[in-house]
Design a protein around this motif. Structure first.
Motif, PDB file in Angstrom:
ATOM      1  N   SER A  72     -10.852 -12.932   4.902  1.00 45.23           N
ATOM      2  CA  SER A  72      -9.407 -13.100   4.775  1.00 45.23           C
ATOM      3  C   SER A  72      -8.977 -14.484   5.253  1.00 45.23           C
ATOM      4  N   SER A  73      -9.541 -14.911   6.380  1.00 40.84           N
ATOM      5  CA  SER A  73      -9.199 -16.231   6.916  1.00 40.84           C
ATOM      6  C   SER A  73      -9.606 -17.339   5.949  1.00 40.84           C
ATOM      7  N   VAL A  74     -10.812 -17.211   5.393  1.00 38.04           N
ATOM      8  CA  VAL A  74     -11.285 -18.210   4.425  1.00 38.04           C
ATOM      9  C   VAL A  74     -10.406 -18.199   3.180  1.00 38.04           C
ATOM     10  N   GLY A  75     -10.061 -17.000   2.691  1.00 36.67           N
ATOM     11  CA  GLY A  75      -9.232 -16.892   1.495  1.00 36.67           C
ATOM     12  C   GLY A  75      -7.861 -17.509   1.686  1.00 36.67           C
ATOM     13  N   ILE A  76      -7.230 -17.239   2.830  1.00 36.09           N
ATOM     14  CA  ILE A  76      -5.897 -17.797   3.116  1.00 36.09           C
ATOM     15  C   ILE A  76      -5.979 -19.310   3.253  1.00 36.09           C
ATOM     16  N   LEU A  77      -6.988 -19.799   3.981  1.00 32.65           N
ATOM     17  CA  LEU A  77      -7.141 -21.241   4.194  1.00 32.65           C
ATOM     18  C   LEU A  77      -7.371 -21.974   2.870  1.00 32.65           C
ATOM     19  N   VAL A  78      -8.240 -21.423   2.018  1.00 32.48           N
ATOM     20  CA  VAL A  78      -8.515 -22.047   0.721  1.00 32.48           C
ATOM     21  C   VAL A  78      -7.258 -22.074  -0.145  1.00 32.48           C
ATOM     22  N   PHE A 131     -12.816 -13.131  -0.171  1.00 35.65           N
ATOM     23  CA  PHE A 131     -11.913 -14.271  -0.187  1.00 35.65           C
ATOM     24  C   PHE A 131     -11.242 -14.480  -1.537  1.00 35.65           C
ATOM     25  N   PHE A 132     -11.930 -14.137  -2.644  1.00 35.83           N
ATOM     26  CA  PHE A 132     -11.413 -14.437  -3.980  1.00 35.83           C
ATOM     27  C   PHE A 132     -10.094 -13.724  -4.288  1.00 35.83           C
ATOM     28  N   PRO A 133      -9.978 -12.393  -4.109  1.00 34.80           N
ATOM     29  CA  PRO A 133      -8.693 -11.743  -4.395  1.00 34.80           C
ATOM     30  C   PRO A 133      -7.547 -12.279  -3.558  1.00 34.80           C
ATOM     31  N   ILE A 134      -7.840 -12.628  -2.300  1.00 32.18           N
ATOM     32  CA  ILE A 134      -6.797 -13.145  -1.423  1.00 32.18           C
ATOM     33  C   ILE A 134      -6.356 -14.532  -1.872  1.00 32.18           C
ATOM     34  N   THR A 135      -7.309 -15.392  -2.207  1.00 34.42           N
ATOM     35  CA  THR A 135      -6.980 -16.745  -2.646  1.00 34.42           C
ATOM     36  C   THR A 135      -6.142 -16.726  -3.915  1.00 34.42           C
ATOM     37  N   ILE A 136      -6.573 -15.952  -4.915  1.00 35.62           N
ATOM     38  CA  ILE A 136      -5.850 -15.906  -6.190  1.00 35.62           C
ATOM     39  C   ILE A 136      -4.464 -15.305  -6.004  1.00 35.62           C
ATOM     40  N   ALA A 137      -4.372 -14.209  -5.249  1.00 33.18           N
ATOM     41  CA  ALA A 137      -3.080 -13.553  -5.054  1.00 33.18           C
ATOM     42  C   ALA A 137      -2.113 -14.461  -4.297  1.00 33.18           C
ATOM     43  N   LEU A 167       9.860 -21.380   3.486  1.00 33.86           N
ATOM     44  CA  LEU A 167      10.251 -20.842   2.179  1.00 33.86           C
ATOM     45  C   LEU A 167       9.069 -20.272   1.401  1.00 33.86           C
ATOM     46  N   GLU A 168       8.070 -21.105   1.086  1.00 34.03           N
ATOM     47  CA  GLU A 168       6.966 -20.677   0.226  1.00 34.03           C
ATOM     48  C   GLU A 168       6.082 -19.630   0.896  1.00 34.03           C
ATOM     49  N   TRP A 169       5.747 -19.853   2.169  1.00 30.39           N
ATOM     50  CA  TRP A 169       4.874 -18.907   2.881  1.00 30.39           C
ATOM     51  C   TRP A 169       5.497 -17.517   2.995  1.00 30.39           C
ATOM     52  N   PRO A 170       6.767 -17.376   3.426  1.00 27.56           N
ATOM     53  CA  PRO A 170       7.360 -16.030   3.470  1.00 27.56           C
ATOM     54  C   PRO A 170       7.464 -15.363   2.107  1.00 27.56           C
ATOM     55  N   HIS A 171       7.761 -16.148   1.060  1.00 30.18           N
ATOM     56  CA  HIS A 171       7.881 -15.573  -0.278  1.00 30.18           C
ATOM     57  C   HIS A 171       6.534 -15.093  -0.826  1.00 30.18           C
ATOM     58  N   ALA A 172       5.437 -15.653  -0.297  1.00 31.95           N
ATOM     59  CA  ALA A 172       4.103 -15.280  -0.782  1.00 31.95           C
ATOM     60  C   ALA A 172       3.534 -14.070  -0.069  1.00 31.95           C
ATOM     61  N   PHE A 173       4.251 -13.554   0.950  1.00 35.84           N
ATOM     62  CA  PHE A 173       3.737 -12.425   1.728  1.00 35.84           C
ATOM     63  C   PHE A 173       3.416 -11.190   0.882  1.00 35.84           C
ATOM     64  N   PRO A 174       4.296 -10.750  -0.023  1.00 34.02           N
ATOM     65  CA  PRO A 174       3.943  -9.575  -0.843  1.00 34.02           C
ATOM     66  C   PRO A 174       2.660  -9.770  -1.645  1.00 34.02           C
ATOM     67  N   SER A 175       2.495 -10.965  -2.210  1.00 33.13           N
ATOM     68  CA  SER A 175       1.275 -11.247  -2.979  1.00 33.13           C
ATOM     69  C   SER A 175       0.061 -11.300  -2.065  1.00 33.13           C
ATOM     70  N   LEU A 176       0.246 -11.847  -0.862  1.00 35.33           N
ATOM     71  CA  LEU A 176      -0.853 -11.905   0.105  1.00 35.33           C
ATOM     72  C   LEU A 176      -1.361 -10.513   0.438  1.00 35.33           C
ATOM     73  N   PHE A 177      -0.443  -9.584   0.679  1.00 33.04           N
ATOM     74  CA  PHE A 177      -0.868  -8.231   1.031  1.00 33.04           C
ATOM     75  C   PHE A 177      -1.481  -7.501  -0.160  1.00 33.04           C
ATOM     76  N   GLY A 179      -3.493  -8.974  -2.259  1.00 30.74           N
ATOM     77  CA  GLY A 179      -4.875  -9.435  -2.172  1.00 30.74           C
ATOM     78  C   GLY A 179      -5.626  -8.826  -1.008  1.00 30.74           C
ATOM     79  N   LEU A 180      -4.939  -8.641   0.131  1.00 27.60           N
ATOM     80  CA  LEU A 180      -5.578  -8.041   1.302  1.00 27.60           C
ATOM     81  C   LEU A 180      -5.982  -6.591   1.034  1.00 27.60           C
ATOM     82  N   LYS A 181      -5.143  -5.850   0.309  1.00 26.38           N
ATOM     83  CA  LYS A 181      -5.468  -4.452   0.010  1.00 26.38           C
ATOM     84  C   LYS A 181      -6.684  -4.351  -0.902  1.00 26.38           C
ATOM     85  N   ILE A 182      -6.775  -5.259  -1.862  1.00 24.56           N
ATOM     86  CA  ILE A 182      -7.951  -5.264  -2.735  1.00 24.56           C
ATOM     87  C   ILE A 182      -9.200  -5.627  -1.933  1.00 24.56           C
TER      88      ILE A 182
END
Length: 259
Positions: A72-78, A131-137, A167-177, A179-182
Motif C-alpha cells: 500500500s505504501s509503495v502504491g501510494i508513493l508511486v 501496489f498496482f490496484p492502489i496506484t491505478i485507483a 484539494l486533490e488528495w482529499p478528493h482522491a480518498f474514495p478512489s484510494l479506498f 484500490g485498498l479494498k481490492i
C-alpha cells in the motif's frame, strides 16, 4: 444490521443451495472422499483440525499484514510521484501496465533464486500484487478533482503543494479506498502464493502438505480459510473507509439539477 441482511440473504441462499447440491452429488454418485469430499466432511475437518491449521493461520495473517502495508505504501508513493511529475508518468505508466502481464507464479521462482527462501521474496510477491490496484485507483482519483474548484484555488494564489494536499488528495480518498479494498483481498492470495516458494508455516504450506497426502478435505479447508481471511480484510478496510470518509464529491450533473 437489517439492511445488511436484506442485501445479503440472496447470495447466502444461493451458497446454501450449492452446498446441498454438492452434498447430494457426492452421495448419489458415491464419489470417494480423496477425490471430492462432501461439505459435511470439509466442515467436520475444519472443526476437528483446528489445532493443525491454527498455527498456519497466524503465520499467514502476519505475512499478509506486513506485505499489505508495504504494498500500500509503495502504491501510494508511486501514484503521488507519477501524478506530480507528468514526465515520469509518461515514461513509467506504460511499464507499470505491462508489468501486470507477467504471472506472479512464474516470477516467484526467480525471486527465490535471487533472494533465497527468507521473508524478503514473499514480501516482494505481495507488494507486486498489492501496489498496482492502489496506484491505478489513486491516479484516477486525482483526475476526479473538480476542474472549476481547482481553477478557483489557483486564482486565489494557492501553490501546487497546497492544491495537492488540500484539494486533490482529499478528493482522491474514495478512489484510494477502492484500490485498498481490492489489494486487501489480493494480499491474502499473494501470501499463499509466496508460501509455496518455501516456508515452514502458513496456509500455503498447509495446502501443499494436504494436497501431497491426498487430504482433499484439508485442501478445501484451506480454500475456506483463504476466503474468510479475504472477507475479513475487505471488511476492515470498509470500516476504516466509512470512519474516515464522511462525504462524497458532488457530480456536476446532480449539482446543475439541484441549482
Amino acid at each position: 444490521m437489517k439492511g445488511l441482511w436484506k442485501k445479503g440473504w440472496r447470495p447466502i441462499l444461493v451458497l446454501f443451495l450449492l452446498f446441498i447440491i454438492w452434498e447430494a452429488c457426492t452421495r448419489i454418485f458415491e464419489i470417494p472422499g480423496w477425490l471430492l469430499p462432501s461439505p459435511i466432511e470439509v466442515f467436520k475437518e475444519a472443526v476437528t483440525g483446528r489445532s493443525v491449521y491454527s498455527v498456519h493461520i497466524a503465520s499467514t495473517v502476519q505475512l499478509v499484514i506486513t506485505g499489505f502495508l508495504i504494498g500500500s505504501s509503495v502504491g501510494i508513493l508511486v501514484a503521488i510521484i507519477l501524478h506530480l511529475l507528468p514526465l515520469m508518468r509518461q515514461a513509467f505508466y506504460p511499464l507499470i501496465i505491462v508489468s501486470q502481464n507477467i504471472p506472479i507464479i512464474v516470477l516467484a521462482p526467480l525471486l527465490v533464486i535471487w533472494f533465497g527462501f527468507g521473508v524478503l521474496p514473499k514480501l516482494i510477491v505481495i507488494t507486486l500484487i498489492c501496489f498496482f490496484p492502489i496506484t491505478i485507483a489513486l491516479l484516477e482519483g486525482f483526475k476526479q478533482t473538480d476542474a472549476d474548484l481547482k481553477h478557483y484555488v489557483q486564482m486565489a494564489g494557492a501553490t501546487k503543494q497546497q492544491i495537492f494536499w488540500k484539494l486533490e488528495w482529499p478528493h482522491a480518498f474514495p478512489s484510494l479506498f477502492s484500490g485498498l479494498k481490492i489489494s486487501a483481498t489480493y494480499s491474502v492470495m499473494g501470501a499463499v502464493i509466496s508460501e509455496w516458494l518455501g516456508a515452514s508455516k502458513g496456509i500455503g504450506v498447509y495446502m501443499t502438505l494436504a494436497s501431497s497426502s491426498y487430504r482433499t478435505d484439508r485442501v478445501f479447508v484451506a480454500i475456506l480459510l483463504i476466503i474468510a481471511l479475504s472477507l475479513i480484510f475487505f471488511a476492515l478496510i470498509l470500516i476504516v473507509e466509512k470512519r474516515l470518509i464522511k462525504w462524497k464529491p458532488i457530480e456536476k450533473g446532480n449539482h446543475l439539477e439541484s441549482s
